[in-house]
Every structure is written in C-alpha cells, then in structure tokens.
Design an enzyme around this catalytic site. Structure first.
Site, mmCIF file in Angstrom:
data_model
loop_
_atom_site.group_PDB
_atom_site.id
_atom_site.type_symbol
_atom_site.label_atom_id
_atom_site.label_comp_id
_atom_site.label_asym_id
_atom_site.label_seq_id
_atom_site.Cartn_x
_atom_site.Cartn_y
_atom_site.Cartn_z
ATOM 1 N N ASP A 179 0.873 -1.237 -0.177
ATOM 2 C CA ASP A 179 0.050 0.168 0.001
ATOM 3 C C ASP A 179 0.965 1.033 -0.070
ATOM 4 O O ASP A 179 1.346 1.664 1.154
ATOM 5 C CB ASP A 179 -0.963 -0.006 1.195
ATOM 6 C CG ASP A 179 -1.803 1.256 1.258
ATOM 7 O OD1 ASP A 179 -1.755 2.147 0.496
ATOM 8 O OD2 ASP A 179 -2.678 1.374 2.265
ATOM 9 N N ASP A 183 8.325 -1.621 3.347
ATOM 10 C CA ASP A 183 8.024 -1.975 2.017
ATOM 11 C C ASP A 183 8.724 -1.934 0.905
ATOM 12 O O ASP A 183 9.211 -2.904 0.153
ATOM 13 C CB ASP A 183 6.508 -1.204 1.606
ATOM 14 C CG ASP A 183 5.431 -1.831 2.556
ATOM 15 O OD1 ASP A 183 5.235 -2.854 3.008
ATOM 16 O OD2 ASP A 183 4.572 -0.890 2.910
ATOM 17 N N TYR A 195 -4.006 16.253 -7.704
ATOM 18 C CA TYR A 195 -3.964 15.187 -8.964
ATOM 19 C C TYR A 195 -2.870 15.907 -10.009
ATOM 20 O O TYR A 195 -1.770 15.446 -10.247
ATOM 21 C CB TYR A 195 -5.130 14.702 -9.296
ATOM 22 C CG TYR A 195 -4.811 13.334 -10.509
ATOM 23 C CD1 TYR A 195 -4.129 12.305 -10.171
ATOM 24 C CD2 TYR A 195 -5.133 13.929 -11.763
ATOM 25 C CE1 TYR A 195 -4.113 11.566 -11.295
ATOM 26 C CE2 TYR A 195 -4.963 13.163 -12.929
ATOM 27 C CZ TYR A 195 -4.470 11.905 -12.626
ATOM 28 O OH TYR A 195 -4.039 10.918 -13.680
ATOM 29 N N VAL A 212 -8.981 6.568 -20.662
ATOM 30 C CA VAL A 212 -8.937 5.236 -21.236
ATOM 31 C C VAL A 212 -10.018 4.320 -20.099
ATOM 32 O O VAL A 212 -10.324 4.739 -18.995
ATOM 33 C CB VAL A 212 -7.512 4.560 -20.856
ATOM 34 C CG1 VAL A 212 -7.459 3.196 -20.962
ATOM 35 C CG2 VAL A 212 -6.408 5.282 -21.523
#
EC number: 1.1.1.330
Length: 336
Positions: A114, A122, A208, A241
């Site tokens: 995550d 990680d 974003y 897409v």
C-alpha cells in the site's frame, strides 16, 4: 537591355523580409504537421528487445488493475518475466494465475504494497524482490486520483496525502530502488504514466494535476541523467482510458480500452506523437495524440481558454457525481 525580376524585384527590403518570414513559418508549420502525422500513424517506436532480451525482468507497479494489469499481460506475452507490485494480494494472485495460463514459462513474482502508507519496510521488501535480477523494463503505472472533482480548499488531508504519496513519492522510491538492477546492462526502459490532467492545469483536480505535472518535470530531468548510461526514459501523456479511475466502462474512438491503449504505448515508445515540444515524452494513442497536438502546438497547455474549459467540465462532473450519490442514499433509505 533590362532584366525583368518579376513582382519580387519590385519589393522593398522590408517586404522581402516579411515574405521570407512567412515562407519560413509556413515551412515550419508544414514540417510540424508532417512530423506529428508520421509519428502518430506511420513510424514505429523503439523495439522492446532493444531494452533487454526475453527472459529478463519487467517490473510493473499498480499491476492489479487497469492499465498496469494490461502492461503485465502484454509484457508476459512478449516473453518477459515479471515482478508485479500493487496494493491487493488477492488481485495479484488472480493475475498470476491468468498469466500462468496465457503465457506459460513466464516467471511471475508479486509483492502487495500500500504505497499510500510510505513504509520503509515495504521498499526494503521491494529491494529484496529485485536483488540479483536483470531488470530491463520498469513501468511506473501506480496512481490515484480524487474520488470526485473537488476544490483544493475542500480536499481532505487523507486524500491529498494519498495522491502525493502514491503518484509522486512511490514513483520516485520505486525507480530509485529498481534502477540499480538496470544500470549494469547499460540499457533499459523506464516508462512512467502521465496524464492530460498534468499536461493541463486542471481545476477541481488540483492536487492530482500537480502530482502529474511534477512527474513530467522529474521524468525529463531523469532522462537527461540516464541517457548517457543507456537507459531510455519515456513519459506517457494519456487522456481518458476505460478504467476504474476514469469510471468509463465503454470504449470509443476517443476513449480506448486498456488493452488497445497499452498496445499502442508499447508500439510507440520514444515517439512524441502529438506532444509537441515535450522531449522524452509522447502521446502514443492516435486520438489522444491529435488532441495533444492541438493543445501543445496551437493553444498551449496554459491557455486561459483551456483552463476555463477544464474548470467547467469538472464542475459539471462534480455536480453529476453528487446527484448520483444523493440518489443512491435515497434508494438506500427506501430499502432499509
């Protein structure tokens, strides 16, 4: 006896200069149009084999869904072993089963991470996964956007942090972790998924949009560092897409399926398409490239007309999303 120079002989030096400027401008525009059309419809991209042979590894982040999953499937069919990283272990297991059935003999290793959590453990596990492997291709496909368009002032801290951690920090840390496994071969490909949301300032998706614009700048700078070392860096300008992120389920000429889109990307690596003025970048899918050529070659990505259009479009998307959520809440109350 006098020599007739025709109409050009009667022009002043200033008129001749303007004529020369006009001819030069026309030639330049014609060249750009020809270059764009050849790049979109005729010229192939770099062969995947130029980055590394079959049997070497391709690393794909965000591999359990959408575009990342399709990259994994198509690279497996081309004979590359895979290291697949995504958030959901069960989806990675299902994808491994699918690849084993469709591409027998391909080695698939997975790791559930995550990336929103940005845990050092990680990335240490990720480093263990690639240690000792010959990695030829790195696909930076992991990404997340806003749940619905929202003004920056109303963006909650968790969503803001997730976007930056996943889109920016994860992409940088993954690349920094995988790159040592690519450099010894003095060849390889680092492909990072961008977005028209980063190509254009996008109101109501400000965080974003900024994250993808950051990746553009980083990717170009990285290309300048790695080109002398034989590593090719390519940043993809993608419009819509069919995917969970776009929430569009039906493909059309403007919105390709993940399969069609990824096939075009892998066939056009290194080609700019319609991304005029963007080095080490491209818009591989043909309709995306035509739109990009108008944005980058005619108006310019920061034009006020595009900013206003983008804002209007996302205000409308937000309005419709809120109405849909309200209807679903009303239906829930009726059935409870």
């Amino acid at each position: 006896m006098t020599l007739d120079l025709g109409p050009f002989g009667q022009q002043s030096p200033l008129s001749a200069a303007f004529l020369g400027l006009g001819l030069t401008t026309t030639a330049f525009i014609s060249y750009q149009i020809l270059r764009v059309l050849l790049s979109i419809f005729v010229l192939p991209g770099k062969s995947l084999a130029s980055f590394g042979p079959k049997g070497s590894y391709a690393f794909v982040s965000g591999a359990s869904d959408g575009i990342g999953k399709e990259f994994a499937l198509q690279l497996a069919k081309k004979g590359y072993n895979l290291v697949l990283v995504s958030r959901t272990a069960s989806k990675l297991d299902a994808l491994t089963t699918q690849i084993n059935a469709s591409s027998p003999g391909v080695v698939v290793e997975t790791l559930a991470v995550d990336f929103a959590q940005n845990r050092d453990s990680d990335y240490a596990a990720l480093a263990d996964k690639v240690r000792g492997k010959t990695v030829s291709i790195l696909i930076n496909s992991v990404g997340v956007s806003h749940s619905i368009p929202v003004e920056f002032i109303d963006t909650n801290l968790k969503e803001l942090s997730n976007i930056i951690n996943v889109n920016c920090l994860a992409t940088l840390r993954i690349t920094q972790t995988v790159l040592p496994s690519m450099l010894p071969q003095k060849k390889g490909l680092i492909l990072t998924m961008g977005s028209f949301g980063g190509l254009l300032p996008t109101p109501l998706l400000a965080t974003y949009s900024g994250s993808k614009a950051f990746l553009q700048q980083w990717s170009n700078a990285l290309a300048g560092e790695l080109q002398p070392k034989g590593i090719h860096v390519y940043f993809v300008h993608s419009y819509l897409v069919t995917s969970a992120m776009s929430k569009i389920k039906r493909a059309n000429w403007q919105v390709p399926s993940e399969k069609t889109f990824v096939r075009s990307v892998l066939g056009k690596i290194g080609r700019r398409g319609g991304s005029i003025g963007f080095t080490h970048s491209g818009s591989p899918y043909w309709s995306h490239a035509l739109i990009a050529s108008f944005i980058t070659g005619v108006l310019g990505p920061f034009h006020s007309i595009l900013l206003a259009f983008n804002r209007s479009m996302h205000v409308d998307i937000r309005r419709r999303a809120l109405r849909k959520a309200e209807r679903e809440r009303g239906q829930g109350k009726k059935t409870s």
